[in-house]
Design an enzyme around this catalytic site. Structure first.
Site, mmCIF file in Angstrom:
data_model
loop_
_atom_site.group_PDB
_atom_site.id
_atom_site.type_symbol
_atom_site.label_atom_id
_atom_site.label_comp_id
_atom_site.label_asym_id
_atom_site.label_seq_id
_atom_site.Cartn_x
_atom_site.Cartn_y
_atom_site.Cartn_z
ATOM 1 N N ASP A 32 0.834 -1.198 0.000
ATOM 2 C CA ASP A 32 0.000 0.000 0.000
ATOM 3 C C ASP A 32 0.866 1.244 0.000
ATOM 4 O O ASP A 32 1.939 1.252 0.604
ATOM 5 C CB ASP A 32 -0.938 0.009 1.214
ATOM 6 C CG ASP A 32 -0.184 0.104 2.523
ATOM 7 O OD1 ASP A 32 0.172 1.223 2.911
ATOM 8 O OD2 ASP A 32 0.058 -0.953 3.161
ATOM 9 N N SER A 33 0.420 2.261 -0.698
ATOM 10 C CA SER A 33 1.064 3.575 -0.713
ATOM 11 C C SER A 33 2.520 3.451 -1.179
ATOM 12 O O SER A 33 2.780 2.879 -2.243
ATOM 13 C CB SER A 33 0.941 4.205 0.683
ATOM 14 O OG SER A 33 1.317 5.536 0.666
ATOM 15 N N ALA A 34 3.493 3.912 -0.368
ATOM 16 C CA ALA A 34 4.889 3.730 -0.767
ATOM 17 C C ALA A 34 5.208 2.240 -0.878
ATOM 18 O O ALA A 34 6.026 1.822 -1.707
ATOM 19 C CB ALA A 34 5.816 4.391 0.243
#
Ligand code: NA7
Length: 869
Positions: free
Chosen positions: A706-708
């Site tokens: 998720d995300s980075a």
């Protein structure tokens, strides 16, 4: 043609002259300079306190709190004689306020609103009253109340009763019951208050009880002058604390769980709150009473014990002990000497659950077994068609002829419990799906009237005349309200009016917002701060069709965003590395209790202490290798870790029946690019190499992040495919695709949506050391070529509507498709960055995780199929 310039009789029509009408007229007329006219069916002000004059009628919230706060002089000058005043004193108070602010001159009394119809051409409301008059108003504000339409049960023969029938909810005169044979149906708050008083007067009192109640002592006493002086000296502080409390009273002794203390400690708390009175036992003892049945049982049993102590006849005591539903799921009554009333020879308790009321006859009430209770007076304390009843009784018709009754056929549909899609310029003060009866009414009313005032001011400033919530905002609010109710025990009560369950045929839906006043107030603040989220404004109601509403955001996220704002979180850059890490770790507080899995083990994949993995094996029977999910957490590269995603990956392990390998990595600024990328690849290699050892199927490995972590997962997947590893699927949850992406969502959600644009920039600065790093294809995924991407497995990119990273994620899915990958993006409306981690705080998180799980399971099944064939 728009004729919004057509002039209505007044700016605002206010229905009702109770607590709401009085303040609304003052607020709109005296503080905003609007023209206002009010209507009330009663002959004078008072609302609830006008109509409920039955013996014993009394407020259940302390007078110091159950009173207006809007005028400092008023609250300083008014003197209450009792802690919990009786109806006559409250009516005197409201009359005094009406005099003081000259309210009556703008109210027509003694007329009932029979219809309210929106005029699409003129863009105003036509309000018809039962005297035949029609009044037009630009805005319609209902202060019709929540408990103002009495329920009159249709017992056969009720009209044949030869004695006097009295309805507690429509009781306008003092009635002398001395020497009378009185029967009463109903043992809710009204019945219980009335029984205690009538028992003192009547020759005989027969209580026809269907469901016993958990009544507890109110603890009333005369006002103590010293306490009054102290409270008045601290009034503004008290009001602020009240508004920051679930129930709108400044109780502050609640403990987290009835199950976390010893039986002796629990008993001491219950005794203390019982003795202090008011709603303390219900609201200020243990926070889990309405959430956990086992916790609730402890309070329920305590109350039953206390009832048995007070009632002399054991059989009567047992009949008075509620057992069939949890404490507080029906509105708990407060009492004075209620149970002692049954120790009088003149009072008889009859169980009409076992032996139902068959009919009312001229001489009294007949039960199913033929017993007749002869009576001179029959009191019906049978409750109200709560919350929606008063609104539906007014025949409200909105745009395009839409009737409120049709719009609400399956239960109320509102935005904030204040407005309804399809009903422009219509406001319901303490409407259904607002905290209303669970938030100290005068404060709830003031908050709503003030909010309406702010909406009207916003309209005036923006040069518009018409406002209405969007359908999406309304749907989100309904979902929030229902989801909150599902978290509580409320739906388990068979006949609670909170759920509309006391009225035959009424849809069984929660009628009250159960998030409490502080959460509700925070959401309303965010609605305002976000440019009136969810509301569309226009010049005429026809214009609403095309008007764009203020950015809709899931109410859960409004709460999160407002909480951050109130904590004055300065953003990650200003907070610095250590604080940023602590903040990201604290997201654990927004997660549900972690799921149980069969085993968790921790491993290293490199010499650095941060090069660690945690392996979760779900509790799944069978020796076959399970699918493996390799998961990389987010946190801007420089924050986050195994603990903060522990709940997330456990949930995924359970939902997908996969072995999950959760990886962390060396983080900047201590370790800059490409350390985290190298580590993600190394951790994936470890997973591939150890798949069988950890109980997994080495041919069914999916990669997620998720995300980075989405960036790291995608880059690791590209590398793995390049290395010849077969992957089953790739799940990217709102991935960061490139540090330098320039997208509309980055602009649109740059501020105020959990992760701000500047946070992204700062994360990038921490991680990268040069322009070359920033453009490196491992980090800048948008620079990967079709050839780089071509071998990737089926991919799901999850995005959130209100997320800076939304557009780049969706563009990446397109980029993958262009490279021949079976990829798609799935966008979640109203959610913002971080939702995937927030299982407790954000209800939409569960939908998102389920979408992820469905995808992963389907891919794992598909990958296995050829082998089986
Ligand atoms: P409630 O709390 O709804 O109580 C109504 C009572 O009337 C309750 O005991 C009902 O029993 C009883 N009732 C209703 N219909 C029947 C029939 N048909 N037969 C027998 N008994 C019946 O209303 P209140 O006026 O006391 O209080 C309303 C709110 O006002 C209160 O919560 C405060 O917020 C202020 P049931 O429980 O349905 O078996």
């Amino acid at each position: 043609m728009s004729t919004s310039t057509a002039t209505p009789d007044v700016d605002v029509v206010v229905i009702g002259a109770g607590f709401t009408g009085i303040y609304a007229i003052h607020r709109f007329r005296d503080r905003m300079g609007l023209t206002v006219h009010g209507f009330d069916a009663a002959a004078d002000v008072g609302g609830t306190w006008y109509w409920n004059r039955y013996p014993g009628a009394r407020v259940d919230i302390e007078s110091v709190h159950y009173s207006y706060s809007f005028d400092e002089q008023l609250q300083q000058e008014w003197h209450w004689t009792e802690r919990f005043p009786a109806q006559p004193e409250i009516l005197r108070y409201l009359s005094h306020v009406a005099d003081r602010f000259d309210i009556r001159k703008d109210v027509t009394f003694g007329v009932r609103v029979t219809s309210a119809t929106w005029d699409d051409d003129a863009s105003f409301w036509r309000v018809t009253t039962d005297d035949g008059a029609v009044t037009t108003g630009r805005y319609l504000v209902s202060g019709a109340g929540t408990l103002s339409v009495p329920k009159v049960p249709d017992f056969p023969g009720v009209e044949t009763f030869a004695g006097r029938t009295l309805l507690t909810g429509n009781w306008l005169e003092d009635v002398d019951l001395t020497g009378q044979r009185v029967g009463i149906i109903g043992t809710g708050s009204s019945g219980i208050q009335a029984i205690s008083e009538i028992a003192k007067q009547a020759a005989s009192l027969t209580v026809l009880q269907r469901t016993p109640n958990y009544a507890t002592p109110i603890g009333n006493h005369s006002t103590d002058p010293e306490q009054e002086a102290a409270e008045k000296a601290a009034y503004s502080d008290i009001r602020a604390k009240s508004r920051n409390h679930f129930l709108g009273v400044p109780y502050d002794e609640v403990q987290p769980s009835a199950l976390a203390v010893s039986p002796e400690q629990r008993r001491a708390v219950f005794d203390d709150r019982w003795n202090k009175g008011g709603f303390r036992l219900f609201i200020d003892s243990f926070a889990d009473l309405l959430l956990d049945k086992a916790a609730n049982d402890t309070a329920a049993e305590y109350i039953r014990e206390r009832i048995r102590e007070r009632v002399q006849d054991p059989a009567t005591a047992e009949l008075l002990c509620p057992t069939g539903y949890p404490y507080g799921t029906k509105r708990p009554p407060l009492e004075t000497d209620y149970y002692e009333a049954y120790n009088r020879d003149t009072v008889t308790l009859v169980d009409v659950a076992a032996n139902r009321i068959d009919a009312v006859m001229p001489q009294g009430v007949r039960l199913a077994d033929g017993t007749v209770h002869e009576l001179d007076v029959l009191v019906l304390a049978t409750g109200f068609d709560a919350c929606t009843g008063p609104l539906l009784a007014m025949n409200v018709t909105g745009r395009d002829g839409l009737r409120l009754a049709d719009s609400w056929a399956d239960g109320p549909q509102t935005y904030l419990g204040l407005t309804v899609h399809g009903f422009p310029n219509f406001f319901m003060v303490t409407g259904p799906q607002s905290p209303s009866v669970l938030y100290n009414m005068p404060l709830a009313i003031e908050d709503h009237v003030d909010l309406i005032g702010d909406v009207l001011a916003h309209l005036a400033e923006s040069g518009h005349t018409v406002v209405e919530p969007s359908a999406t905002a309304q749907d989100q609010w309904v979902a929030e309200t229902n989801a909150l109710s599902e978290m509580t025990l409320l739906p388990t009560s068979a006949s609670s009016w909170y759920m509309g369950a006391n009225i035959p045929g009424k849809p069984r839906r929660v009628l009250v917002y159960l998030g409490g006043a502080p959460r509700y107030r925070a959401i309303c603040e965010d609605v305002k701060a976000g440019g009136w989220r969810g509301f569309a404004v226009a010049d005429s109601s026809r214009g609403l069709e095309t008007a764009t509403p203020g950015q809709e955001l899931d109410p859960c996220f409004m709460f999160v965003a407002e909480t951050l704002r109130q904590q004055q979180f300065p953003g990650f850059r200003a907070a610095g590395v250590e604080t940023a890490r602590a903040v990201v770790d604290s997201f654990v507080g927004m997660q549900a209790p972690p799921q149980r899995v069969a085993a968790v083990s921790e491993h290293s994949y490199g010499p650095d202490p941060e090069q660690r993995l945690r392996v979760y094996r779900p509790d799944v029977d069978g020796d076959d290798g399970l699918p493996v999910l390799f998961y990389v957490h987010g946190g801007g590269f420089m924050a986050g870790g195994l603990d903060v995603v522990d709940e997330v990956v456990r949930d995924l392990a359970v939902r997908t029946r996969s072995v999950v390998v959760s990886a962390t990595y060396r983080r900047p600024p201590e370790h800059r690019f490409p350390a985290a990328h190298d580590d993600a690849s190394a951790a994936l290699r470890w997973t591939v190499g150890h798949a069988c050892e950890i109980g997994g199927d080495g041919h069914r490995i999916s990669v997620a992040g998720d995300s980075a972590g989405g960036n790291l997962a995608a880059a690791a997947a590209v590398q793995a495919v390049r290395d010849g590893v077969h992957l089953t699927s790739l799940l990217l949850v709102y991935p960061l695709v490139s540090p330098t992406a320039q997208t509309a969502s980055r602009e649109q959600f740059a501020k105020g949506y959990v992760i701000e644009l500047d946070d992204l920039a700062w994360f990038g600065e921490q991680y990268t050391s040069s322009e070359a790093d920033v453009r490196d294809p491992r980090l800048a995924l948008d620079t990967l070529t079709a050839a780089d991407l071509a071998g990737l497995p089926p991919t799901l990119v999850i995005t959130n509507e209100c997320d800076t990273l939304r557009d780049e994620g969706e563009a990446f899915a397109q980029q993958l498709r262009a490279a021949g990958v079976d990829a798609r993006a799935q966008r979640f409306e109203g959610l913002a960055h971080g939702a995937f981690w927030m299982s407790l705080a954000v209800f939409g998180c569960s939908d998102q995780r389920q979408a992820a799980a469905d995808f992963l399971v389907a891919q794992a099944a598909r990958d296995r199929a050829p082998a089986l064939a």
